[in-house]
Design a protein around this motif. Structure first.
Motif, PDB file in Angstrom:
ATOM      1  N   MET A  99       0.820  -1.190   0.000  1.00  0.00           N
ATOM      2  CA  MET A  99       0.000   0.000   0.000  1.00  0.00           C
ATOM      3  C   MET A  99       0.867   1.258   0.000  1.00  0.00           C
ATOM      4  O   MET A  99       0.556   2.206  -0.697  1.00  0.00           O
ATOM      5  CB  MET A  99      -0.919  -0.044   1.223  1.00  0.00           C
ATOM      6  CG  MET A  99      -1.899   1.077   1.259  1.00  0.00           C
ATOM      7  SD  MET A  99      -3.157   0.762   0.034  1.00  0.00           S
ATOM      8  CE  MET A  99      -4.429   1.779   0.622  1.00  0.00           C
ATOM      9  N   LYS A 100       1.948   1.270   0.797  1.00  0.00           N
ATOM     10  CA  LYS A 100       2.845   2.404   0.858  1.00  0.00           C
ATOM     11  C   LYS A 100       3.488   2.671  -0.502  1.00  0.00           C
ATOM     12  O   LYS A 100       3.637   3.818  -0.909  1.00  0.00           O
ATOM     13  CB  LYS A 100       3.948   2.127   1.892  1.00  0.00           C
ATOM     14  CG  LYS A 100       3.910   2.999   3.076  1.00  0.00           C
ATOM     15  CD  LYS A 100       5.094   2.649   3.958  1.00  0.00           C
ATOM     16  CE  LYS A 100       5.113   3.559   5.144  1.00  0.00           C
ATOM     17  NZ  LYS A 100       6.190   3.284   6.045  1.00  0.00           N
ATOM     18  N   PHE A 101       3.869   1.620  -1.180  1.00  0.00           N
ATOM     19  CA  PHE A 101       4.515   1.741  -2.485  1.00  0.00           C
ATOM     20  C   PHE A 101       3.569   2.393  -3.498  1.00  0.00           C
ATOM     21  O   PHE A 101       3.968   3.269  -4.259  1.00  0.00           O
ATOM     22  CB  PHE A 101       4.975   0.365  -2.986  1.00  0.00           C
ATOM     23  CG  PHE A 101       5.540   0.418  -4.376  1.00  0.00           C
ATOM     24  CD1 PHE A 101       6.795   0.957  -4.599  1.00  0.00           C
ATOM     25  CD2 PHE A 101       4.802  -0.053  -5.451  1.00  0.00           C
ATOM     26  CE1 PHE A 101       7.317   1.027  -5.883  1.00  0.00           C
ATOM     27  CE2 PHE A 101       5.315   0.007  -6.733  1.00  0.00           C
ATOM     28  CZ  PHE A 101       6.573   0.538  -6.946  1.00  0.00           C
ATOM     29  N   LYS A 102       2.302   1.967  -3.512  1.00  0.00           N
ATOM     30  CA  LYS A 102       1.329   2.522  -4.451  1.00  0.00           C
ATOM     31  C   LYS A 102       1.106   4.011  -4.185  1.00  0.00           C
ATOM     32  O   LYS A 102       0.999   4.817  -5.113  1.00  0.00           O
ATOM     33  CB  LYS A 102       0.005   1.771  -4.364  1.00  0.00           C
ATOM     34  CG  LYS A 102       0.059   0.385  -4.953  1.00  0.00           C
ATOM     35  CD  LYS A 102      -1.291  -0.279  -4.865  1.00  0.00           C
ATOM     36  CE  LYS A 102      -1.246  -1.697  -5.419  1.00  0.00           C
ATOM     37  NZ  LYS A 102      -2.547  -2.358  -5.327  1.00  0.00           N
ATOM     38  N   PHE A 103       1.035   4.386  -2.929  1.00  0.00           N
ATOM     39  CA  PHE A 103       0.833   5.789  -2.577  1.00  0.00           C
ATOM     40  C   PHE A 103       2.026   6.631  -3.019  1.00  0.00           C
ATOM     41  O   PHE A 103       1.863   7.699  -3.611  1.00  0.00           O
ATOM     42  CB  PHE A 103       0.600   5.934  -1.067  1.00  0.00           C
ATOM     43  CG  PHE A 103       0.396   7.357  -0.641  1.00  0.00           C
ATOM     44  CD1 PHE A 103      -0.792   8.012  -0.925  1.00  0.00           C
ATOM     45  CD2 PHE A 103       1.395   8.041   0.030  1.00  0.00           C
ATOM     46  CE1 PHE A 103      -0.976   9.336  -0.543  1.00  0.00           C
ATOM     47  CE2 PHE A 103       1.218   9.360   0.409  1.00  0.00           C
ATOM     48  CZ  PHE A 103       0.029  10.009   0.127  1.00  0.00           C
ATOM     49  N   LYS A 104       3.234   6.153  -2.733  1.00  0.00           N
ATOM     50  CA  LYS A 104       4.440   6.874  -3.127  1.00  0.00           C
ATOM     51  C   LYS A 104       4.523   6.988  -4.649  1.00  0.00           C
ATOM     52  O   LYS A 104       4.897   8.028  -5.187  1.00  0.00           O
ATOM     53  CB  LYS A 104       5.692   6.176  -2.588  1.00  0.00           C
ATOM     54  CG  LYS A 104       5.926   6.401  -1.120  1.00  0.00           C
ATOM     55  CD  LYS A 104       7.214   5.731  -0.680  1.00  0.00           C
ATOM     56  CE  LYS A 104       7.461   5.937   0.797  1.00  0.00           C
ATOM     57  NZ  LYS A 104       8.694   5.292   1.247  1.00  0.00           N
TER      58      LYS A 104
END
Length: 152
Positions: free
Chosen positions: A1-6
């Motif tokens: 999820m963090k990767f997609k947001f970044k």
């Protein structure tokens, strides 16, 4: 999820950077070649550039050109709209013409030109005046930014 947001934030930042760079490049290009290119694209013969002292004193830029013969009312409107498109995709905000079809004046705004004036609460930075000269049998076109402060 963090990767997609970044990734989404990075892509959005890159896209905004591209938009800002394109806007800046358009303004620089229009300032240097816009008027001449707009006239060339519409096959208008340039007769003089920014010679009126009223325009120079106000910091306005103007170019005048001509077309042989008298243009119809419809052709005047079409030419003004095409000049606005040539100057960065602007739109005509207000216009006026005489009943005899001897002149047409259009005011508008385009994001390609930085300098603006407020007229009746609207931002204006592009002015086109088209008039028929009976003595010389030609239609004279004046393109100015932000406004034309000379006779046409």
């Amino acid at each position: 999820m963090k990767f997609k947001f970044k990734a989404a934030v990075t892509i959005a930042a890159v896209l905004w950077a591209v938009v800002l760079a394109q806007t800046a490049a358009t303004r620089v290009y229009m300032a240097k070649t816009g008027f001449t290119q707009a006239f060339a694209r519409n096959q208008l013969l340039v007769i003089k550039k920014n010679t009126d002292t009223r325009n120079i004193a106000e910091g306005n830029t103007c170019i005048e050109g001509r077309v042989t013969g008298k243009m119809s009312k419809e052709n005047m409107v079409e030419l003004a709209e095409d000049l606005f498109r040539s100057m960065g995709g602007g739109c005509v905000l207000d216009s006026s013409r005489d009943a005899g079809g001897n002149y047409y004046v259009a005011y508008g705004y385009t994001s390609g030109i930085a300098k603006t004036k407020k007229v009746n609460g609207r931002r204006i930075n592009l002015n086109v005046a088209i008039s028929y000269n009976e003595k010389e049998n030609c239609t004279e076109v004046t393109l100015g930014t932000p406004l034309i402060n000379s006779d046409f």
